[in-house]
Design a protein around this motif. Structure first.
Motif, PDB file in Angstrom:
ATOM      1  N   LEU A 130      62.698  25.573  28.376  1.00 39.95           N
ATOM      2  CA  LEU A 130      62.245  26.949  28.553  1.00 39.95           C
ATOM      3  C   LEU A 130      63.355  27.813  29.149  1.00 39.95           C
ATOM      4  N   LYS A 131      63.354  29.075  28.784  1.00 42.73           N
ATOM      5  CA  LYS A 131      64.425  29.987  29.184  1.00 42.73           C
ATOM      6  C   LYS A 131      64.449  30.219  30.682  1.00 42.73           C
ATOM      7  N   TYR A 132      63.279  30.415  31.276  1.00 41.73           N
ATOM      8  CA  TYR A 132      63.185  30.672  32.719  1.00 41.73           C
ATOM      9  C   TYR A 132      62.330  29.589  33.371  1.00 41.73           C
ATOM     10  N   LYS A 133      62.793  28.359  33.271  1.00 45.75           N
ATOM     11  CA  LYS A 133      61.974  27.238  33.692  1.00 45.75           C
ATOM     12  C   LYS A 133      61.955  27.053  35.203  1.00 45.75           C
ATOM     13  N   GLY A 134      63.076  27.025  35.833  1.00 44.75           N
ATOM     14  CA  GLY A 134      63.120  26.748  37.256  1.00 44.75           C
ATOM     15  C   GLY A 134      62.797  25.290  37.539  1.00 44.75           C
ATOM     16  N   SER A 135      62.503  24.990  38.797  1.00 45.62           N
ATOM     17  CA  SER A 135      62.210  23.624  39.224  1.00 45.62           C
ATOM     18  C   SER A 135      60.800  23.212  38.823  1.00 45.62           C
TER      19      SER A 135
ATOM     20  N   LEU B  99      51.938  35.519  31.997  1.00 46.51           N
ATOM     21  CA  LEU B  99      53.145  35.689  31.190  1.00 46.51           C
ATOM     22  C   LEU B  99      53.279  37.132  30.720  1.00 46.51           C
ATOM     23  N   LYS B 100      54.454  37.676  30.912  1.00 44.81           N
ATOM     24  CA  LYS B 100      54.718  39.091  30.645  1.00 44.81           C
ATOM     25  C   LYS B 100      54.529  39.427  29.161  1.00 44.81           C
ATOM     26  N   GLY B 101      53.757  40.480  28.925  1.00 44.50           N
ATOM     27  CA  GLY B 101      53.604  40.995  27.575  1.00 44.50           C
ATOM     28  C   GLY B 101      52.363  40.538  26.835  1.00 44.50           C
ATOM     29  N   THR B 102      51.620  39.568  27.392  1.00 49.40           N
ATOM     30  CA  THR B 102      50.405  39.128  26.707  1.00 49.40           C
ATOM     31  C   THR B 102      49.320  40.198  26.812  1.00 49.40           C
TER      32      THR B 102
ATOM     33  N   ASP C  28      59.532  33.387  27.015  1.00 55.44           N
ATOM     34  CA  ASP C  28      60.929  33.810  26.913  1.00 55.44           C
ATOM     35  C   ASP C  28      61.217  35.111  27.638  1.00 55.44           C
ATOM     36  N   GLN C  29      60.197  35.935  27.894  1.00 54.09           N
ATOM     37  CA  GLN C  29      60.441  37.203  28.577  1.00 54.09           C
ATOM     38  C   GLN C  29      59.842  37.246  29.990  1.00 54.09           C
ATOM     39  N   THR C  30      59.332  36.104  30.465  1.00 49.60           N
ATOM     40  CA  THR C  30      58.800  36.023  31.824  1.00 49.60           C
ATOM     41  C   THR C  30      59.859  35.396  32.722  1.00 49.60           C
ATOM     42  N   GLU C  31      60.480  36.199  33.583  1.00 46.94           N
ATOM     43  CA  GLU C  31      61.573  35.736  34.432  1.00 46.94           C
ATOM     44  C   GLU C  31      61.089  35.091  35.721  1.00 46.94           C
ATOM     45  N   ASN C  32      59.841  35.293  36.084  1.00 49.31           N
ATOM     46  CA  ASN C  32      59.292  34.717  37.310  1.00 49.31           C
ATOM     47  C   ASN C  32      59.019  33.230  37.094  1.00 49.31           C
ATOM     48  N   VAL C  33      59.884  32.386  37.669  1.00 49.96           N
ATOM     49  CA  VAL C  33      59.779  30.946  37.400  1.00 49.96           C
ATOM     50  C   VAL C  33      58.494  30.358  38.009  1.00 49.96           C
ATOM     51  N   ALA C  34      57.987  30.961  39.084  1.00 49.00           N
ATOM     52  CA  ALA C  34      56.726  30.475  39.663  1.00 49.00           C
ATOM     53  C   ALA C  34      55.567  30.724  38.714  1.00 49.00           C
ATOM     54  N   HIS C  35      55.588  31.863  38.030  1.00 46.63           N
ATOM     55  CA  HIS C  35      54.540  32.149  37.054  1.00 46.63           C
ATOM     56  C   HIS C  35      54.640  31.180  35.868  1.00 46.63           C
TER      57      HIS C  35
ATOM     58  N   VAL D  76      49.794  16.953  25.274  1.00 43.74           N
ATOM     59  CA  VAL D  76      49.676  17.608  23.966  1.00 43.74           C
ATOM     60  C   VAL D  76      49.025  18.987  24.108  1.00 43.74           C
ATOM     61  N   GLY D  77      47.999  19.071  24.946  1.00 41.51           N
ATOM     62  CA  GLY D  77      47.365  20.366  25.181  1.00 41.51           C
ATOM     63  C   GLY D  77      48.354  21.391  25.721  1.00 41.51           C
ATOM     64  N   GLN D  78      49.212  20.946  26.646  1.00 42.46           N
ATOM     65  CA  GLN D  78      50.214  21.856  27.206  1.00 42.46           C
ATOM     66  C   GLN D  78      51.249  22.261  26.157  1.00 42.46           C
ATOM     67  N   LEU D  79      51.622  21.335  25.311  1.00 47.83           N
ATOM     68  CA  LEU D  79      52.579  21.651  24.238  1.00 47.83           C
ATOM     69  C   LEU D  79      52.010  22.732  23.327  1.00 47.83           C
ATOM     70  N   ILE D  80      50.716  22.681  23.068  1.00 45.15           N
ATOM     71  CA  ILE D  80      50.067  23.696  22.229  1.00 45.15           C
ATOM     72  C   ILE D  80      50.047  25.047  22.942  1.00 45.15           C
ATOM     73  N   VAL D  81      49.797  25.044  24.260  1.00 45.16           N
ATOM     74  CA  VAL D  81      49.847  26.295  25.026  1.00 45.16           C
ATOM     75  C   VAL D  81      51.232  26.928  24.908  1.00 45.16           C
ATOM     76  N   VAL D  82      52.273  26.114  25.076  1.00 44.69           N
ATOM     77  CA  VAL D  82      53.645  26.637  24.985  1.00 44.69           C
ATOM     78  C   VAL D  82      53.933  27.158  23.584  1.00 44.69           C
ATOM     79  N   ALA D  83      53.479  26.443  22.563  1.00 49.00           N
ATOM     80  CA  ALA D  83      53.706  26.895  21.191  1.00 49.00           C
ATOM     81  C   ALA D  83      53.051  28.252  20.944  1.00 49.00           C
ATOM     82  N   CYS D  84      51.847  28.442  21.503  1.00 44.97           N
ATOM     83  CA  CYS D  84      51.129  29.700  21.299  1.00 44.97           C
ATOM     84  C   CYS D  84      51.763  30.860  22.070  1.00 44.97           C
ATOM     85  N   TYR D  85      52.331  30.561  23.221  1.00 44.07           N
ATOM     86  CA  TYR D  85      52.826  31.623  24.115  1.00 44.07           C
ATOM     87  C   TYR D  85      54.355  31.665  24.220  1.00 44.07           C
TER      88      TYR D  85
END
Length: 244
Positions: free
Chosen positions: A209-214, A32-35, A114-121, A100-109
């Protein structure tokens, strides 16, 4: 000490959540961009997943067996090494823990999503994908990686070498996963675990998510089916060869 089913399910839920937080959290840190870890190498991800298995194993191995993986639960049950009555509750706890673990990852990051446009990433921080879009290659990779994982897991925990110190055996499992991610993780991620892929993929579908993709549900059966088949075969083979 005997633990109740509810205590063991709690251990499976927390253990699987920790696996996702530490494993997918490492992917998020790299992709993810900017980390602070953005652009780091694959070994950071391998360490994340290795410790994502090792730490729950050390915490819960003596409580629930630390399956944290529906394929392992099913493989043990089919080989007469786990009660069928507990299979569905274990799997539900594992998948919910992964979500739940994934929800926590999203909350942290979240700001970095929001600034990572690469949907595969973005998807890669949730679930596995085959880098060349091949379901066949994905299945082959997930099968053999999972086969090594489950053969190793049952071998390490049942080996006479570790019987007087199962804590060391659970410690070794982390290094097994670390090595698997480093060695065979390139093509798909890897998954090696239906809950590790399915739970986060459900969250990817749900979350705005802003740049979710498929969410690539057309591929989703691969990291579910391949580990289950591999688990059944690996545990059966080990049992046939080494367990009287």
């Amino acid at each position: 000490m005997d633990f109740s089913l509810m205590q063991r399910l709690a251990a499976e839920f927390i253990g699987t959540a920790l696996l996702i937080m530490l494993g997918n959290g490492a992917v998020a840190n790299v992709d993810l961009k900017g980390t602070k870890g953005y652009g780091s190498d694959w070994m950071l991800i391998a360490v994340g997943y290795g410790c994502g298995v090792m730490i729950p194993a050390m915490m819960f191995g003596s409580i629930s067996g630390n399956h944290i993986n529906p394929a392992f639960t099913i493989g043990l049950a089919l080989n007469g090494m786990f009660p069928w009555a507990e299979v569905v509750p274990y799997i539900i706890a594992q998948v919910l823990g992964a979500m739940v673990g994934q929800l926590i990852v999203v909350a942290c990051y979240k700001p970095y999503y929001d600034q990572t446009e690469n949907v595969a990433h973005v998807l890669g921080t949730f679930s596995t994908i085959n880098s060349v879009g091949s379901k066949f290659n994905g299945f082959v990779n997930e099968f053999f990686g999972s086969f090594i994982l489950f053969m190793g897991a049952i071998g390490i925990t049942k080996a006479p070498f570790f019987q007087d110190n199962l804590g060391t055996a659970h410690f070794a499992l982390g290094f097994l996963v670390w090595t698997l991610v480093a060695s065979l993780g390139g093509p798909t991620g890897p998954g090696l675990n239906p809950a590790r892929d399915l739970g986060p993929r459900i969250m990817h579908t749900i979350l705005p998510l802003k740049y979710k993709g498929s969410s690539q549900w057309e591929y989703a059966w691969v990291p579910v089916a391949a580990p289950i088949v591999a688990s059944i075969v690996a545990i059966a083979l080990y049992k046939f060869l080494f367990i009287a």
